[in-house]
Design an enzyme around this catalytic site. Sequence first.
Site, PDB file in Angstrom:
ATOM      1  N   VAL A  35      -3.807   6.208   1.217  1.00 13.91           N
ATOM      2  CA  VAL A  35      -3.978   5.787   2.610  1.00 13.91           C
ATOM      3  C   VAL A  35      -4.674   4.424   2.592  1.00 13.91           C
ATOM      4  O   VAL A  35      -5.376   4.093   1.628  1.00 13.91           O
ATOM      5  CB  VAL A  35      -4.807   6.840   3.395  1.00 13.91           C
ATOM      6  CG1 VAL A  35      -6.225   6.977   2.867  1.00 13.91           C
ATOM      7  CG2 VAL A  35      -4.824   6.569   4.893  1.00 13.91           C
ATOM      8  N   HIS A  59     -15.059   9.524 -10.019  1.00 11.47           N
ATOM      9  CA  HIS A  59     -15.424   8.138 -10.285  1.00 11.47           C
ATOM     10  C   HIS A  59     -14.667   7.553 -11.470  1.00 11.47           C
ATOM     11  O   HIS A  59     -15.257   6.803 -12.264  1.00 11.47           O
ATOM     12  CB  HIS A  59     -16.937   8.035 -10.533  1.00 11.47           C
ATOM     13  CG  HIS A  59     -17.776   8.388  -9.351  1.00 11.47           C
ATOM     14  ND1 HIS A  59     -19.155   8.512  -9.415  1.00 11.47           N
ATOM     15  CD2 HIS A  59     -17.448   8.643  -8.066  1.00 11.47           C
ATOM     16  CE1 HIS A  59     -19.630   8.827  -8.216  1.00 11.47           C
ATOM     17  NE2 HIS A  59     -18.610   8.926  -7.381  1.00 11.47           N
ATOM     18  N   ASN A 109     -23.384   5.785  -7.985  1.00  7.96           N
ATOM     19  CA  ASN A 109     -22.013   5.959  -7.481  1.00  7.96           C
ATOM     20  C   ASN A 109     -21.347   4.578  -7.359  1.00  7.96           C
ATOM     21  O   ASN A 109     -21.970   3.626  -6.899  1.00  7.96           O
ATOM     22  CB  ASN A 109     -22.046   6.674  -6.135  1.00  7.96           C
ATOM     23  CG  ASN A 109     -22.884   7.947  -6.185  1.00  7.96           C
ATOM     24  OD1 ASN A 109     -23.973   7.946  -6.736  1.00  7.96           O
ATOM     25  ND2 ASN A 109     -22.395   9.014  -5.628  1.00  7.96           N
ATOM     26  N   PRO A 110     -20.070   4.454  -7.716  1.00 10.29           N
ATOM     27  CA  PRO A 110     -19.508   3.128  -7.991  1.00 10.29           C
ATOM     28  C   PRO A 110     -18.919   2.342  -6.816  1.00 10.29           C
ATOM     29  O   PRO A 110     -18.574   1.168  -6.983  1.00 10.29           O
ATOM     30  CB  PRO A 110     -18.379   3.448  -8.973  1.00 10.29           C
ATOM     31  CG  PRO A 110     -17.933   4.820  -8.581  1.00 10.29           C
ATOM     32  CD  PRO A 110     -19.165   5.539  -8.107  1.00 10.29           C
ATOM     33  N   HIS A 159     -11.408   8.521   1.896  1.00  9.36           N
ATOM     34  CA  HIS A 159     -11.571   9.989   1.804  1.00  9.36           C
ATOM     35  C   HIS A 159     -12.771  10.377   0.937  1.00  9.36           C
ATOM     36  O   HIS A 159     -12.930  11.538   0.604  1.00  9.36           O
ATOM     37  CB  HIS A 159     -10.276  10.687   1.346  1.00  9.36           C
ATOM     38  CG  HIS A 159      -9.972  10.629  -0.123  1.00  9.36           C
ATOM     39  ND1 HIS A 159      -8.957  11.363  -0.690  1.00  9.36           N
ATOM     40  CD2 HIS A 159     -10.526   9.928  -1.123  1.00  9.36           C
ATOM     41  CE1 HIS A 159      -8.915  11.119  -1.987  1.00  9.36           C
ATOM     42  NE2 HIS A 159      -9.850  10.253  -2.273  1.00  9.36           N
ATOM     43  N   ASN A 160     -13.610   9.419   0.608  1.00  3.32           N
ATOM     44  CA  ASN A 160     -14.767   9.767  -0.212  1.00  3.32           C
ATOM     45  C   ASN A 160     -15.976  10.092   0.681  1.00  3.32           C
ATOM     46  O   ASN A 160     -15.846  10.216   1.896  1.00  3.32           O
ATOM     47  CB  ASN A 160     -15.080   8.640  -1.216  1.00  3.32           C
ATOM     48  CG  ASN A 160     -15.574   7.372  -0.542  1.00  3.32           C
ATOM     49  OD1 ASN A 160     -15.817   7.340   0.663  1.00  3.32           O
ATOM     50  ND2 ASN A 160     -15.719   6.313  -1.301  1.00  3.32           N
ATOM     51  N   SER A 175     -12.052   4.845  -0.377  1.00  4.54           N
ATOM     52  CA  SER A 175     -13.138   4.706   0.605  1.00  4.54           C
ATOM     53  C   SER A 175     -12.752   5.357   1.932  1.00  4.54           C
ATOM     54  O   SER A 175     -13.568   5.471   2.838  1.00  4.54           O
ATOM     55  CB  SER A 175     -13.507   3.229   0.823  1.00  4.54           C
ATOM     56  OG  SER A 175     -12.552   2.571   1.621  1.00  4.54           O
ATOM     57  N   ILE A 212     -21.261   7.478  -0.164  1.00  6.10           N
ATOM     58  CA  ILE A 212     -22.619   7.264  -0.669  1.00  6.10           C
ATOM     59  C   ILE A 212     -22.655   5.845  -1.226  1.00  6.10           C
ATOM     60  O   ILE A 212     -21.766   5.459  -2.008  1.00  6.10           O
ATOM     61  CB  ILE A 212     -22.968   8.297  -1.761  1.00  6.10           C
ATOM     62  CG1 ILE A 212     -22.950   9.706  -1.161  1.00  6.10           C
ATOM     63  CG2 ILE A 212     -24.317   7.980  -2.402  1.00  6.10           C
ATOM     64  CD1 ILE A 212     -23.021  10.824  -2.195  1.00  6.10           C
ATOM     65  N   GLU A 229       0.841  -1.194   0.000  1.00 10.03           N
ATOM     66  CA  GLU A 229       0.000   0.000   0.000  1.00 10.03           C
ATOM     67  C   GLU A 229       0.881   1.250   0.000  1.00 10.03           C
ATOM     68  O   GLU A 229       1.748   1.408   0.861  1.00 10.03           O
ATOM     69  CB  GLU A 229      -0.946  -0.022   1.222  1.00 10.03           C
ATOM     70  CG  GLU A 229      -1.668   1.272   1.522  1.00 10.03           C
ATOM     71  CD  GLU A 229      -2.400   1.902   0.335  1.00 10.03           C
ATOM     72  OE1 GLU A 229      -3.052   1.177  -0.451  1.00 10.03           O
ATOM     73  OE2 GLU A 229      -2.296   3.139   0.174  1.00 10.03           O
TER      74      GLU A 229
HETATM   75  C1  LIG Z   1     -13.396  12.466  -3.084  1.00 10.79           C
HETATM   76  C2  LIG Z   1     -14.105  11.245  -3.563  1.00 10.79           C
HETATM   77  C3  LIG Z   1     -15.448  11.069  -3.272  1.00 10.79           C
HETATM   78  C4  LIG Z   1     -16.112   9.916  -3.726  1.00 10.79           C
HETATM   79  N1  LIG Z   1     -17.376   9.683  -3.281  1.00 10.79           N
HETATM   80  C5  LIG Z   1     -17.963   8.501  -3.556  1.00 10.79           C
HETATM   81  C6  LIG Z   1     -19.217   8.164  -2.985  1.00 10.79           C
HETATM   82  O1  LIG Z   1     -19.752   8.897  -2.146  1.00 10.79           O
HETATM   83  N2  LIG Z   1     -19.789   6.978  -3.343  1.00 10.79           N
HETATM   84  C7  LIG Z   1     -19.219   6.144  -4.256  1.00 10.79           C
HETATM   85  O2  LIG Z   1     -19.829   5.138  -4.588  1.00 10.79           O
HETATM   86  N3  LIG Z   1     -18.011   6.426  -4.778  1.00 10.79           N
HETATM   87  C8  LIG Z   1     -17.360   7.566  -4.430  1.00 10.79           C
HETATM   88  N4  LIG Z   1     -16.111   7.822  -4.911  1.00 10.79           N
HETATM   89  C9  LIG Z   1     -15.498   6.831  -5.805  1.00 10.79           C
HETATM   90  C10 LIG Z   1     -15.023   5.596  -5.053  1.00 10.79           C
HETATM   91  O3  LIG Z   1     -14.467   5.966  -3.815  1.00 10.79           O
HETATM   92  C11 LIG Z   1     -14.002   4.850  -5.914  1.00 10.79           C
HETATM   93  O4  LIG Z   1     -14.589   4.509  -7.150  1.00 10.79           O
HETATM   94  C12 LIG Z   1     -13.503   3.557  -5.272  1.00 10.79           C
HETATM   95  O5  LIG Z   1     -13.204   3.765  -3.917  1.00 10.79           O
HETATM   96  C13 LIG Z   1     -12.279   3.065  -6.034  1.00 10.79           C
HETATM   97  O6  LIG Z   1     -11.790   1.891  -5.426  1.00 10.79           O
HETATM   98  P1  LIG Z   1     -10.507   1.135  -6.029  1.00 10.79           P
HETATM   99  O7  LIG Z   1     -10.336  -0.083  -5.226  1.00 10.79           O
HETATM  100  O8  LIG Z   1     -10.664   1.032  -7.492  1.00 10.79           O
HETATM  101  O9  LIG Z   1      -9.290   2.136  -5.797  1.00 10.79           O
HETATM  102  P2  LIG Z   1      -8.766   2.827  -4.472  1.00 10.79           P
HETATM  103  O10 LIG Z   1      -9.748   2.744  -3.380  1.00 10.79           O
HETATM  104  O11 LIG Z   1      -8.280   4.186  -4.879  1.00 10.79           O
HETATM  105  O12 LIG Z   1      -7.529   1.926  -4.031  1.00 10.79           O
HETATM  106  C14 LIG Z   1      -6.287   1.977  -4.644  1.00 10.79           C
HETATM  107  C15 LIG Z   1      -5.219   1.820  -3.571  1.00 10.79           C
HETATM  108  O13 LIG Z   1      -4.002   1.484  -4.194  1.00 10.79           O
HETATM  109  C16 LIG Z   1      -2.947   2.240  -3.634  1.00 10.79           C
HETATM  110  N5  LIG Z   1      -1.953   2.349  -4.695  1.00 10.79           N
HETATM  111  C17 LIG Z   1      -2.114   2.906  -5.910  1.00 10.79           C
HETATM  112  N6  LIG Z   1      -1.016   2.729  -6.651  1.00 10.79           N
HETATM  113  C18 LIG Z   1      -0.139   2.038  -5.901  1.00 10.79           C
HETATM  114  C19 LIG Z   1       1.168   1.545  -6.140  1.00 10.79           C
HETATM  115  N7  LIG Z   1       1.764   1.691  -7.319  1.00 10.79           N
HETATM  116  N8  LIG Z   1       1.806   0.906  -5.126  1.00 10.79           N
HETATM  117  C20 LIG Z   1       1.185   0.728  -3.924  1.00 10.79           C
HETATM  118  N9  LIG Z   1      -0.062   1.168  -3.659  1.00 10.79           N
HETATM  119  C21 LIG Z   1      -0.720   1.809  -4.650  1.00 10.79           C
HETATM  120  C22 LIG Z   1      -3.575   3.535  -3.217  1.00 10.79           C
HETATM  121  O14 LIG Z   1      -2.831   4.169  -2.198  1.00 10.79           O
HETATM  122  C23 LIG Z   1      -4.965   3.084  -2.765  1.00 10.79           C
HETATM  123  O15 LIG Z   1      -4.976   2.769  -1.398  1.00 10.79           O
HETATM  124  C24 LIG Z   1     -15.430   8.961  -4.495  1.00 10.79           C
HETATM  125  C25 LIG Z   1     -14.063   9.132  -4.773  1.00 10.79           C
HETATM  126  C26 LIG Z   1     -13.404  10.250  -4.296  1.00 10.79           C
HETATM  127  C27 LIG Z   1     -11.945  10.396  -4.591  1.00 10.79           C
END
Ligand SMILES: Cc1cc2nc3c(=O)[nH]c(=O)nc-3n(C[C@H](O)[C@H](O)[C@H](O)COP(=O)(O)OP(=O)(O)OC[C@H]3O[C@@H](n4cnc5c(N)ncnc54)[C@H](O)[C@@H]3O)c2cc1C
Length: 510
Positions: free
Chosen positions: A82, A440, A484-485, A89-90, A87, A93, A34
Site C-alpha cells: 500500500v 525489521h 526500531n528502524p 501498517h506498522n 509505515s 514507534i 507502487e
Molecule cells: C507490522 C510492522 C510493524 C513495525 N513496527 C515498527 C515500528 O513501530 N517502528 C519502527 O521503527 N519500525 C517498525 N517496523 C519496520 C518499519 O516499518 C520498516 O523498517 C520500514 O517501514 C521499511 O521501509 P522501506 O522503505 O525499507 O520499505 P517499505 O516501507 O516496505 O516500502 C516498500 C514499498 O515498495 C513497494 N514495492 C515492493 N516491491 C515492489 C515492486 N517490485 N514494484 C512496485 N512496488 C513495490 C511496496 O508495496 C512498499 O510500498 C514495522 C514493520 C512492520 C511490517
Amino acid sequence: MPVYDYVVIGGGTAGSVIASRLTEDPDVTVAVIEGGPTDVDREDVLTLRRWLGLLGGELDYDYPTTEQPRGNSHIRHSRARVLGGCSSHNTLISFKPLPGDWDEWAEAGAEGWDAASMDPYFARLRNNIVPVDEKDRNAIARDFVEAARTAADVPRVEGFNKKPFHEGVGFFDLAYHPENNKRSSASVAYLHPFLDRPNLHLMLETWAYRLELDGPRATGVHVRTKDGEELLVEARREVLVCAGAVDTPRLLLHSGIGPKADLEALGIPVVLDLPGVGENLLDHPESVIVWETDGPIPENSAMDSDAGLFVRRDEDSRGPDLMFHFYQIPFTDNPERLGYEKPEHGVSMTPNIPKPRSRGRLHLTSADPSVKPALDFRYFTDEEDYDARTLVDGIRLAREIAKTEPLAGWLKREVCPGPEITSDEEISEYARKVAHTVYHPAGTCRMGDPTDELAVVDPQLRIRGLKSIRIADASVFPTMTAVNPMIGVLMVGEKCAELLAEAATLGGEA
Ligand SMILES: Cc1cc2nc3c(=O)[nH]c(=O)nc-3n(C[C@H](O)[C@H](O)[C@H](O)COP(=O)(O)OP(=O)(O)OC[C@H]3O[C@@H](n4cnc5c(N)ncnc54)[C@H](O)[C@@H]3O)c2cc1C
C-alpha cells in the site's frame, strides 16, 4: 513510452520521502511505481490502532521464512502492499537511531553517515512525532513502566528522542495524531499534502519486475500494471530502488544483478556479479512471556504496545543490548502452537535483541519473478549463542518486573513459558521456539566502501558497478540500529533526496 526525470520504485517509507522532496522542484518529473493501492480515505490503514488487522490480509505481501533449525520456522514476515509501505501498517514507534548506530555505519565504510552528519536529517522529518498521549496511557502500561524502573534499575524516560540514552523505560514516541489516532506515516506526511503536484505521477497497483539497463547505465524499469499491461517506464536522470529489504534485492536478482553462481543456477542471465545482494539479512527477533490478568484491563491505548524498556547489560556496549515491548494484550499466537492457551485477559512482555549477531540471507528459488524469495534469517545461529542468551536474560528480567509492584497486583499467573520452566536450557528452548519478529528486515543490499566485498551500494547509495541508479530503503543498512528502524529509513530517504539534488546541481552523471 512514459519518460520521467526520476523513477522511484516503491512508494513506501523511504520512497515517499524521496518522491516528495524531488517534486518540490516543479521542473522535475517523478514517477512512483507502487505495487499497492492508495491509502487515501482508507480508515483501516490510516487508523493506527487497527494495525494488527492488516497483517496477513490483502495489503500484506506476507513472506514466509525458511526452516529455522534453532528458531521458529512459522514466522511470517509482513510487508505492506500500500502507499506508504510498512509505515502504513506498522506501529509507528519512532526512535532517532542512537549515535552509536550511525557511528557503527560510518566505521563499516559508510563515510558521511556518522551521528554528527546524520543529525540534521531528523530535524527535517515531516512526520508528527510525539510521545504517546496522556489519554492513551493505559493504567497497566503505566504500572509496567513504574515496576520496570524499579526492577531493572533504569531511569524513567519521557520523550526518548530528546537525548541519546543507553537505558530507560517509558512511553514511546509515535508518528501519529493523538486527537484521532491517525497515522503520520510516510505517505500521510510526505505525499498526501502534495498529490496535486502535476510533476508527481503515482502508478499504483503496478509491479516492477525487471530493471532496464543500457550497458552499466540504468534507464528504466519494466512494470506490469493493474490491468496486466506491460510497460517500460524510463528515467532520464536516475532510477531509485525503494522496494524494501525484501523486494529490493529480489528485483535486483531478477534483473541479473547479484551473486553470479546463484543467478546462473537459476538460468537468469548475469548482468553484474554483485555477491552482496541478498546477504547480511538482519532482523530484530524477540520472544514473549505472557501473564493472565485479574480481570479485564482498561481499553485506552494508542496501539496496544505503547511502552518499552531498554537495558544495557554490558557496560562496554555503545547502546542498549536488551529491549522490551510491553503489550497490553496476551500475545500468544506462537505459544499456542506449542499447546499454550490464550487467557481471556492478559498482557505480554517481549524481550528483544537490539544488536543481534546472527546473519541471514535472502535468495531466489526460481527465475519466475512472481515466486516469493526465500528468507533464511538463520535466527540464533551466532557462534557465541549471544542472541539466545539475550532472550534468556530477558525472560528472567521480565519475571522480576512482574513480581514488582505496582504491576504485580494486576497479574494472576504466568501463562507461558510458565513458572515450571526455570533452567537456562529450558528458557532458551521455549524463547527460541516461540520467537517472532518485530518485522525489521534490513541489510540485504548493504552500504560500504570499496574494501567491503559484500557492499552493494557506496556511501552515495549508488549501486556498485552501475550508473544512474541508487537504492534507498532498509536494505542499505550495514548494521541493525539498536532501536526500531523506521526513523532511520526516513532519514535514509531524506539523505538520498539531498544526494540527488547535489548530483543534479553538479550536472554530472551519477
Ligand atoms: C507490522 C510492522 C510493524 C513495525 N513496527 C515498527 C515500528 O513501530 N517502528 C519502527 O521503527 N519500525 C517498525 N517496523 C519496520 C518499519 O516499518 C520498516 O523498517 C520500514 O517501514 C521499511 O521501509 P522501506 O522503505 O525499507 O520499505 P517499505 O516501507 O516496505 O516500502 C516498500 C514499498 O515498495 C513497494 N514495492 C515492493 N516491491 C515492489 C515492486 N517490485 N514494484 C512496485 N512496488 C513495490 C511496496 O508495496 C512498499 O510500498 C514495522 C514493520 C512492520 C511490517
